[in-house]
Design a protein around this motif. Structure first.
Motif, PDB file in Angstrom:
ATOM      1  N   ARG A 230      29.674 -79.352  12.837  1.00  0.00           N
ATOM      2  CA  ARG A 230      28.554 -79.641  13.526  1.00  0.00           C
ATOM      3  C   ARG A 230      27.206 -79.069  12.871  1.00  0.00           C
ATOM      4  O   ARG A 230      27.159 -77.989  12.505  1.00  0.00           O
ATOM      5  CB  ARG A 230      28.593 -79.100  14.748  1.00  0.00           C
ATOM      6  CG  ARG A 230      29.695 -79.551  15.787  1.00  0.00           C
ATOM      7  CD  ARG A 230      30.066 -78.882  17.030  1.00  0.00           C
ATOM      8  NE  ARG A 230      28.608 -78.359  17.736  1.00  0.00           N
ATOM      9  CZ  ARG A 230      28.949 -77.659  18.889  1.00  0.00           C
ATOM     10  NH1 ARG A 230      29.986 -77.195  19.190  1.00  0.00           N
ATOM     11  NH2 ARG A 230      27.776 -77.401  19.303  1.00  0.00           N
ATOM     12  N   PRO A 231      26.060 -79.901  12.483  1.00  0.00           N
ATOM     13  CA  PRO A 231      25.145 -79.595  11.679  1.00  0.00           C
ATOM     14  C   PRO A 231      24.428 -78.239  12.492  1.00  0.00           C
ATOM     15  O   PRO A 231      24.027 -77.306  11.544  1.00  0.00           O
ATOM     16  CB  PRO A 231      24.009 -80.781  11.658  1.00  0.00           C
ATOM     17  CG  PRO A 231      25.207 -81.912  12.023  1.00  0.00           C
ATOM     18  CD  PRO A 231      26.155 -81.346  12.759  1.00  0.00           C
ATOM     19  N   GLU A 232      24.200 -78.342  13.512  1.00  0.00           N
ATOM     20  CA  GLU A 232      23.536 -77.126  14.115  1.00  0.00           C
ATOM     21  C   GLU A 232      24.159 -75.831  14.032  1.00  0.00           C
ATOM     22  O   GLU A 232      23.740 -74.899  13.559  1.00  0.00           O
ATOM     23  CB  GLU A 232      23.299 -77.520  15.790  1.00  0.00           C
ATOM     24  CG  GLU A 232      24.407 -77.424  16.579  1.00  0.00           C
ATOM     25  CD  GLU A 232      25.108 -78.872  16.483  1.00  0.00           C
ATOM     26  OE1 GLU A 232      25.709 -79.192  17.595  1.00  0.00           O
ATOM     27  OE2 GLU A 232      24.881 -79.534  15.705  1.00  0.00           O
ATOM     28  N   VAL A 233      25.532 -75.960  14.211  1.00  0.00           N
ATOM     29  CA  VAL A 233      26.532 -74.826  14.003  1.00  0.00           C
ATOM     30  C   VAL A 233      26.392 -74.287  12.539  1.00  0.00           C
ATOM     31  O   VAL A 233      26.219 -73.134  12.154  1.00  0.00           O
ATOM     32  CB  VAL A 233      27.689 -75.001  14.406  1.00  0.00           C
ATOM     33  CG1 VAL A 233      28.769 -73.867  14.194  1.00  0.00           C
ATOM     34  CG2 VAL A 233      28.031 -75.224  15.936  1.00  0.00           C
TER      35      VAL A 233
ATOM     36  N   LEU B 184      19.693 -70.760  19.530  1.00  0.00           N
ATOM     37  CA  LEU B 184      20.108 -70.779  18.012  1.00  0.00           C
ATOM     38  C   LEU B 184      20.721 -72.429  17.601  1.00  0.00           C
ATOM     39  O   LEU B 184      20.155 -72.564  16.505  1.00  0.00           O
ATOM     40  CB  LEU B 184      21.650 -69.831  17.976  1.00  0.00           C
ATOM     41  CG  LEU B 184      21.298 -68.473  17.651  1.00  0.00           C
ATOM     42  CD1 LEU B 184      22.641 -67.945  18.014  1.00  0.00           C
ATOM     43  CD2 LEU B 184      20.731 -68.164  16.524  1.00  0.00           C
ATOM     44  N   LEU B 185      21.275 -72.926  18.309  1.00  0.00           N
ATOM     45  CA  LEU B 185      21.838 -74.221  17.847  1.00  0.00           C
ATOM     46  C   LEU B 185      20.698 -75.389  17.847  1.00  0.00           C
ATOM     47  O   LEU B 185      20.809 -76.235  17.036  1.00  0.00           O
ATOM     48  CB  LEU B 185      22.824 -74.945  18.890  1.00  0.00           C
ATOM     49  CG  LEU B 185      24.117 -74.022  18.869  1.00  0.00           C
ATOM     50  CD1 LEU B 185      25.196 -74.618  19.819  1.00  0.00           C
ATOM     51  CD2 LEU B 185      24.582 -73.804  17.433  1.00  0.00           C
ATOM     52  N   ASN B 186      19.701 -75.136  18.738  1.00  0.00           N
ATOM     53  CA  ASN B 186      18.724 -76.192  19.051  1.00  0.00           C
ATOM     54  C   ASN B 186      17.344 -75.806  18.016  1.00  0.00           C
ATOM     55  O   ASN B 186      16.842 -76.663  17.609  1.00  0.00           O
ATOM     56  CB  ASN B 186      18.183 -76.558  20.285  1.00  0.00           C
ATOM     57  CG  ASN B 186      19.306 -76.929  21.224  1.00  0.00           C
ATOM     58  OD1 ASN B 186      20.174 -77.830  20.572  1.00  0.00           O
ATOM     59  ND2 ASN B 186      19.375 -76.493  22.472  1.00  0.00           N
ATOM     60  N   GLU B 187      17.236 -74.618  17.935  1.00  0.00           N
ATOM     61  CA  GLU B 187      15.860 -74.300  17.112  1.00  0.00           C
ATOM     62  C   GLU B 187      16.057 -73.425  16.056  1.00  0.00           C
ATOM     63  O   GLU B 187      15.144 -73.213  14.978  1.00  0.00           O
ATOM     64  CB  GLU B 187      14.945 -73.547  18.165  1.00  0.00           C
ATOM     65  CG  GLU B 187      14.444 -74.669  19.195  1.00  0.00           C
ATOM     66  CD  GLU B 187      13.436 -74.079  20.260  1.00  0.00           C
ATOM     67  OE1 GLU B 187      12.576 -73.401  19.531  1.00  0.00           O
ATOM     68  OE2 GLU B 187      13.467 -74.190  21.263  1.00  0.00           O
ATOM     69  N   GLY B 188      17.246 -72.854  15.814  1.00  0.00           N
ATOM     70  CA  GLY B 188      17.518 -72.095  14.708  1.00  0.00           C
ATOM     71  C   GLY B 188      17.438 -70.556  14.619  1.00  0.00           C
ATOM     72  O   GLY B 188      16.676 -70.068  15.728  1.00  0.00           O
TER      73      GLY B 188
ATOM     74  N   LEU C 138      31.814 -74.610   2.598  1.00  0.00           N
ATOM     75  CA  LEU C 138      30.575 -74.757   3.066  1.00  0.00           C
ATOM     76  C   LEU C 138      29.432 -74.108   2.608  1.00  0.00           C
ATOM     77  O   LEU C 138      28.273 -74.708   2.682  1.00  0.00           O
ATOM     78  CB  LEU C 138      30.758 -73.840   4.589  1.00  0.00           C
ATOM     79  CG  LEU C 138      29.633 -73.848   5.406  1.00  0.00           C
ATOM     80  CD1 LEU C 138      28.910 -75.066   5.952  1.00  0.00           C
ATOM     81  CD2 LEU C 138      29.810 -73.036   6.709  1.00  0.00           C
ATOM     82  N   LEU C 139      29.534 -72.954   1.892  1.00  0.00           N
ATOM     83  CA  LEU C 139      28.567 -72.279   1.420  1.00  0.00           C
ATOM     84  C   LEU C 139      28.153 -72.198  -0.071  1.00  0.00           C
ATOM     85  O   LEU C 139      27.080 -72.181  -0.392  1.00  0.00           O
ATOM     86  CB  LEU C 139      28.819 -70.734   1.539  1.00  0.00           C
ATOM     87  CG  LEU C 139      28.946 -70.170   2.960  1.00  0.00           C
ATOM     88  CD1 LEU C 139      29.548 -68.617   3.017  1.00  0.00           C
ATOM     89  CD2 LEU C 139      27.823 -70.378   3.794  1.00  0.00           C
ATOM     90  N   VAL C 140      29.159 -72.921  -0.556  1.00  0.00           N
ATOM     91  CA  VAL C 140      29.096 -73.024  -2.259  1.00  0.00           C
ATOM     92  C   VAL C 140      29.191 -74.330  -2.787  1.00  0.00           C
ATOM     93  O   VAL C 140      28.057 -74.908  -3.279  1.00  0.00           O
ATOM     94  CB  VAL C 140      30.052 -72.154  -2.840  1.00  0.00           C
ATOM     95  CG1 VAL C 140      29.932 -72.243  -4.485  1.00  0.00           C
ATOM     96  CG2 VAL C 140      29.980 -70.469  -2.460  1.00  0.00           C
ATOM     97  N   THR C 141      30.233 -75.048  -2.528  1.00  0.00           N
ATOM     98  CA  THR C 141      30.427 -76.349  -3.217  1.00  0.00           C
ATOM     99  C   THR C 141      29.919 -77.578  -2.311  1.00  0.00           C
ATOM    100  O   THR C 141      29.480 -78.410  -3.021  1.00  0.00           O
ATOM    101  CB  THR C 141      31.780 -76.681  -3.756  1.00  0.00           C
ATOM    102  OG1 THR C 141      32.566 -76.696  -2.550  1.00  0.00           O
ATOM    103  CG2 THR C 141      32.433 -75.487  -4.250  1.00  0.00           C
ATOM    104  N   GLY C 142      30.079 -77.504  -1.107  1.00  0.00           N
ATOM    105  CA  GLY C 142      29.776 -78.747  -0.308  1.00  0.00           C
ATOM    106  C   GLY C 142      30.654 -79.696  -0.256  1.00  0.00           C
ATOM    107  O   GLY C 142      30.202 -80.816   0.354  1.00  0.00           O
ATOM    108  N   ARG C 143      31.808 -79.523  -0.791  1.00  0.00           N
ATOM    109  CA  ARG C 143      32.805 -80.590  -0.727  1.00  0.00           C
ATOM    110  C   ARG C 143      33.352 -80.662   0.568  1.00  0.00           C
ATOM    111  O   ARG C 143      33.232 -79.971   1.661  1.00  0.00           O
ATOM    112  CB  ARG C 143      34.136 -80.067  -1.734  1.00  0.00           C
ATOM    113  CG  ARG C 143      33.640 -80.007  -3.159  1.00  0.00           C
ATOM    114  CD  ARG C 143      34.841 -79.715  -3.988  1.00  0.00           C
ATOM    115  NE  ARG C 143      35.625 -80.736  -4.065  1.00  0.00           N
ATOM    116  CZ  ARG C 143      36.975 -80.379  -4.797  1.00  0.00           C
ATOM    117  NH1 ARG C 143      37.554 -79.388  -4.984  1.00  0.00           N
ATOM    118  NH2 ARG C 143      37.724 -81.602  -4.641  1.00  0.00           N
TER     119      ARG C 143
END
Length: 211
Positions: free
Chosen positions: A101-104, A29-33, A170-175
């Protein structure tokens, strides 16, 4: 001399298989999605038969949710600082750290996007969130025992109030999920329950004596 029978730990192999499967699923999941996750690939990485995986997890959505729950349990343990404010702050800092963490983040976005019309996907998501709330409920029970919260305090509402802004950003604003955000979120949760955050060190105390 009669040999003693070998004592085997009940569930030892089953527990090891479960651990290996969840670790393999989390790595994929973390390495390949999420899209690259398959039962066959997880079984091969965990060195177990596919039937072993299917006996416990009905499909990859259910397996992904369980793997994320295990990842959260290990990397986001429920804190016990001795105060409600300290516990809320420590919990939120951990949540932010793991979501940074981008992968999470990528995997979480994929799981959130699982189709609402798929009963298995819905059950998987429900199971993931139910486990997270169950763990965090201990934090509220301790606060009740210390007299910081009333006995009818709702753990779900408190944790929702704490975590919802994180997922909104995380899901909407990206702030940014920075220290100011953590302080503000904890203060809002406390204020809704008639509590105030403790002043930072060096502030809010009695003035120093003259001389």
């Amino acid at each position: 001399m009669t040999e003693k029978p070998v004592q085997r730990r009940p569930g030892g192999r089953t527990a090891r298989n479960r651990e290996n499967v969840l670790r393999a699923a989390a790595d994929l999941l973390l390495n390949e999605g999420y899209e690259q996750l398959t039962i066959a690939r997880v079984a091969a990485a965990a060195q177990v038969a596919e039937t072993t995986v299917y006996r416990r997890w009905r499909n990859k959505a259910h397996l992904a949710a369980d793997a994320l729950s295990e990842l959260a349990r290990v990397e986001n343990p429920i804190p016990d600082t001795g105060t409600l404010e300290g516990d809320l702050r420590a919990l939120l800092v951990q949540i932010v750290a793991i979501l940074e963490r981008p992968e999470v983040r990528r995997v979480l976005l994929a799981v959130v996007a699982l189709p609402a019309g798929d009963p298995e996907a819905v059950r998987a998501k429900d199971a993931f969130w139910a486990e997270r709330f169950a763990g965090a409920a201990a934090l509220v029970r301790r606060a009740v025992e210390r007299g910081e919260l009333p006995v009818d305090a709702d753990p779900y509402e408190l944790i929702e109030d704490l975590a919802a802004p994180v997922y909104f950003r995380l899901l909407v604003t990206g702030r940014p999920l920075d220290g100011r955000f953590v302080d503000r979120s904890v203060a809002l949760v406390l204020s809704r329950r008639g509590l105030r955050p403790a002043p930072p060190p060096g502030h809010g105390g009695p003035p120093p004596a003259d001389g």
